[in-house]
Enzyme design. Structure first.
Site, mmCIF file in Angstrom:
data_model
loop_
_atom_site.group_PDB
_atom_site.id
_atom_site.type_symbol
_atom_site.label_atom_id
_atom_site.label_comp_id
_atom_site.label_asym_id
_atom_site.label_seq_id
_atom_site.Cartn_x
_atom_site.Cartn_y
_atom_site.Cartn_z
ATOM 1 N N SER A 1 1.721 -9.707 -1.362
ATOM 2 C CA SER A 1 1.374 -8.299 -1.156
ATOM 3 C C SER A 1 1.733 -7.761 0.225
ATOM 4 O O SER A 1 1.981 -6.568 0.380
ATOM 5 C CB SER A 1 -0.117 -8.073 -1.427
ATOM 6 O OG SER A 1 -0.911 -8.969 -0.683
ATOM 7 N N LYS B 1 0.814 -1.226 0.000
ATOM 8 C CA LYS B 1 0.000 0.000 0.000
ATOM 9 C C LYS B 1 0.847 1.275 0.000
ATOM 10 O O LYS B 1 0.439 2.290 -0.536
ATOM 11 C CB LYS B 1 -0.961 0.003 1.189
ATOM 12 C CG LYS B 1 -2.111 -0.972 0.973
ATOM 13 C CD LYS B 1 -3.264 -0.704 1.892
ATOM 14 C CE LYS B 1 -4.445 -1.582 1.541
ATOM 15 N NZ LYS B 1 -4.215 -3.008 1.895
ATOM 16 N N GLU C 1 -9.793 6.965 4.460
ATOM 17 C CA GLU C 1 -10.546 6.031 5.290
ATOM 18 C C GLU C 1 -9.684 4.787 5.467
ATOM 19 O O GLU C 1 -8.757 4.548 4.698
ATOM 20 C CB GLU C 1 -11.870 5.649 4.634
ATOM 21 C CG GLU C 1 -11.762 4.634 3.501
ATOM 22 C CD GLU C 1 -11.106 5.186 2.240
ATOM 23 O OE1 GLU C 1 -11.227 6.403 1.996
ATOM 24 O OE2 GLU C 1 -10.468 4.410 1.517
HETATM 25 C C1 LIG Z 1 -5.094 -4.071 1.505
HETATM 26 C C2 LIG Z 1 -4.380 -5.307 1.181
HETATM 27 C C3 LIG Z 1 -4.762 -6.131 0.086
HETATM 28 C C4 LIG Z 1 -5.966 -5.862 -0.755
HETATM 29 O O1 LIG Z 1 -5.963 -4.682 -1.477
HETATM 30 P P1 LIG Z 1 -5.759 -4.607 -3.051
HETATM 31 O O2 LIG Z 1 -6.090 -3.204 -3.358
HETATM 32 O O3 LIG Z 1 -6.704 -5.587 -3.684
HETATM 33 O O4 LIG Z 1 -4.351 -4.961 -3.330
HETATM 34 C C5 LIG Z 1 -3.990 -7.240 -0.207
HETATM 35 N N1 LIG Z 1 -2.919 -7.564 0.548
HETATM 36 C C6 LIG Z 1 -2.528 -6.822 1.601
HETATM 37 C C7 LIG Z 1 -1.349 -7.258 2.377
HETATM 38 C C8 LIG Z 1 -3.252 -5.677 1.957
HETATM 39 O O5 LIG Z 1 -2.855 -4.934 3.011
#
Ligand SMILES: *Cc1c(COP(=O)(O)O)cnc(C)c1O
Length: 389
Positions: free
Chosen positions: A374, A85, A107
Site C-alpha cells: 500500500s 491514498k 482530518e
Molecule cells: C493509511 C494507510 C493504510 C491504512 O489505511 P486503509 O484505509 O486501511 O488502507 C495502509 N497503508 C498505508 C501506506 C497507509 O498510508
C-alpha cells in the site's frame, strides 16, 4: 451495497441537514461517473500525474528464499505521494471541483491522508483545511511542513487526546458550518454513506489492474490476495475485483500490535463489537465499560478503533478471512523485503508482506499470492532509527 448498507453494516447516522448534503453528494457522484469528461479527466490524472498503472512485481528472490509459493506485490508504493491514498483523493477532489465547491475539509492522523489531499488541492486550486491533533502535529513534523508547503491550512486540535479521533470530530464540525462551500474528504473506506462506497470505487482501480496484470503474467487468477486493513481502503480496493471469483481467497491483515488485550492492538474485525461510531454501523474496539478504546499499532496508519462497514460484512458472510500480524512480525517483514528485494515498505504494508511470507512457506511452488504494497517506508525510517536500532 443497498441504500448505504452492507448487510446490517454501514448507514448514515448524522444530523438531518448533513444527511441531505451527503445524499446530494452521492447523487452528484452517480451522475458524474457516467460523464465521459469526468472519467477522461480522472484517467488522465491517474496516468500522467499519479503514475498508474502501478506495476505488479514478482518477488523472485523473496519467493525463492521463502521456499514456497510465488509472491507478487502490487506496487501502490510507487504512486505519487508514496501510497494508495491518492487514488481516492484525486477522485474526491475532482468531485469537489465538479460540484463547484471551493474548499476541501479533511482530518489526518499520521499525516498521510492530509498530504495526499493537500497535494491534489494544490493541483486543482481548491482551498484545503486539514484538522490534525496537537499531539500528532508534534509527531509528524515533516508531513505538517509538506502540507503547509502545498498551501494547506492546518487546524490544530487540542480537544481530547489531540489525536485522530478528535481531529475527525473537529473536521466534521467545521464541515457542519461550511457544507454549502466545502466538501468533506474522508481518509479511508469508513464514515457515513456514501463515503465507504465512494472511496471503494475510487480505490478499486488497484484490483482491476491487478487482475489484468496477473492474467497477463500467469494466464490465471491468483490463489490468494492479501492486504493490510486499517480503515480498509487499500484492502477493499484490491479485493473488489476478485470478490466474485470464489476460487481466489481474500485475506485482510489486521494489526495485533503488542497483543490481544484491548488497547494493545487495532484488530477491529477480530476483537471489536458491533456499534455505531462516527456516523456508521460497524465493528468497533471497546473498553470493558463500553467506551471506544484507543487503538495501537507500530504502523500509525493502522491504529484506528473501527473498520469500514463492508469489511464487517465480508467477514460476517465469510468471503474475506481477517487474520492478525503483530508489531514484531511486521518489523521482520519490513527488514526482509528491504534486504531481499530493495523495497522499503510502509510499516502498514509490512503487515501484509509478513502474512504473505508465512502463507507462502505453507504452500506449493505453483501457488500464487499477491500482497498489496500500500505504501513506501520512507516515512517510517526515522521512527525505526529512533526506536529500534
Ligand atoms: C493509511 C494507510 C493504510 C491504512 O489505511 P486503509 O484505509 O486501511 O488502507 C495502509 N497503508 C498505508 C501506506 C497507509 O498510508
Amino acid at each position: 451495497m443497498k441504500n448505504g448498507y452492507f448487510g446490517k453494516y454501514g448507514g448514515c447516522y448524522v444530523p438531518a441537514e448533513i444527511k441531505t448534503e451527503l445524499d446530494e453528494l452521492y447523487s452528484q457522484y452517480i451522475a458524474l461517473k457516467k460523464s465521459k469528461a469526468f472519467r477522461d479527466e480522472l484517467n488522465y490524472l491517474r496516468k500522467y500525474y499519479q503514475g498508474r498503472p502501478t506495476p505488479l512485481y514478482y518477488c523472485k528472490k523473496l519467493s525463492e528464499t521463502t521456499g514456497g509459493a510465488k509472491i507478487y506485490l502490487k506496487r501502490e508504493d510507487l504512486n505519487h505521494t508514496g501510497a494508495h491514498k491518492i487514488n481516492h483523493c484525486i477522485g474526491e477532489a475532482l468531485l469537489a471541483k465538479h460540484m463547484g465547491k471551493s474548499k476541501i475539509i479533511a482530518e489526518t492522523g499520521a499525516g498521510q491522508h492530509g498530504l495526499a489531499i493537500a497535494t491534489v488541492c494544490a493541483l486543482m486550486d481548491i482551498k484545503c483545511e486539514i484538522h490534525m491533533g496537537a499531539v500528532d502535529i508534534k509527531k509528524q513534523k515533516i508531513n505538517v511542513e509538506k502540507m503547509k508547503l502545498l498551501g494547506a491550512d492546518i487546524v490544530e486540535v487540542t480537544d481530547g487526546d489531540g489525536t485522530l479521533k478528535d481531529a475527525v470530530d473537529s473536521a466534521l464540525n467545521s464541515y457542519l458550518n461550511n457544507y454549502k462551500d466545502a466538501l468533506y474528504c474522508i481518509g479511508s473506506a469508513v464514515g457515513p454513506h456514501p463515503f465507504p462506497t465512494l472511496v471503494k470505487e475510487f480505490q478499486s482501480v488497484i484490483g482491476k489492474e491487478t487482475k489484468a496484470q496477473i492474467k497477463r503474467a500467469q494466464s490465471r487468477l491468483p490463489d490468494y490476495v492479501v492486504a493490510c486493513v486499517g480503515g480498509g481502503s487499500n484492502a477493499i480496493g484490491i479485493f473488489d475485483a476478485f470478490i466474485k471469483n470464489s476460487e481466489v481467497k481474500l485475506i485482510g491483515v489486521e494489526a495485533l500490535g503488542k497483543g490481544k488485550a484491548i488497547g494493545d492492538n487495532s484488530a477491529t474485525v477480530n476483537y471489536g463489537e458491533e456499534d455505531i461510531y462516527q456516523g456508521y454501523r460497524s465493528k468497533v474496539l471497546k473498553t470493558p465499560d463500553g467506551k471506544v478504546s484507543d487503538a495501537y499499532s507500530v504502523a500509525s496508519g493502522l491504529d484506528y478503533p473501527a473498520v469500514g462497514p463492508e469489511h464487517s460484512y465480508l467477514n460476517e458472510i465469510g468471503r474475506v478471512q481477517y487474520v492478525t500480524v503483530d508489531d514484531k512480525q511486521a518489523l521482520d517483514a519490513f527488514y526482509a523485503l528491504s534486504r531481499t528485494e530493495g523495497i522499503i515498505p510502509a510499516l502498514e504494508s509490512a503487515h501484509a508482506v509478513a502474512y504473505a511470507i508465512e502463507l507462502a512457506k505453507r504452500l506449493d511452488k505453483d501457488k500464487i499470492i499477491i500482497a498489496n504494497l500500500s505504501g513506501r517506508g520512507d516515512k517510517d525510517v526515522e521512527y525505526i532509527i529512533e526506536n529500534l536500532s
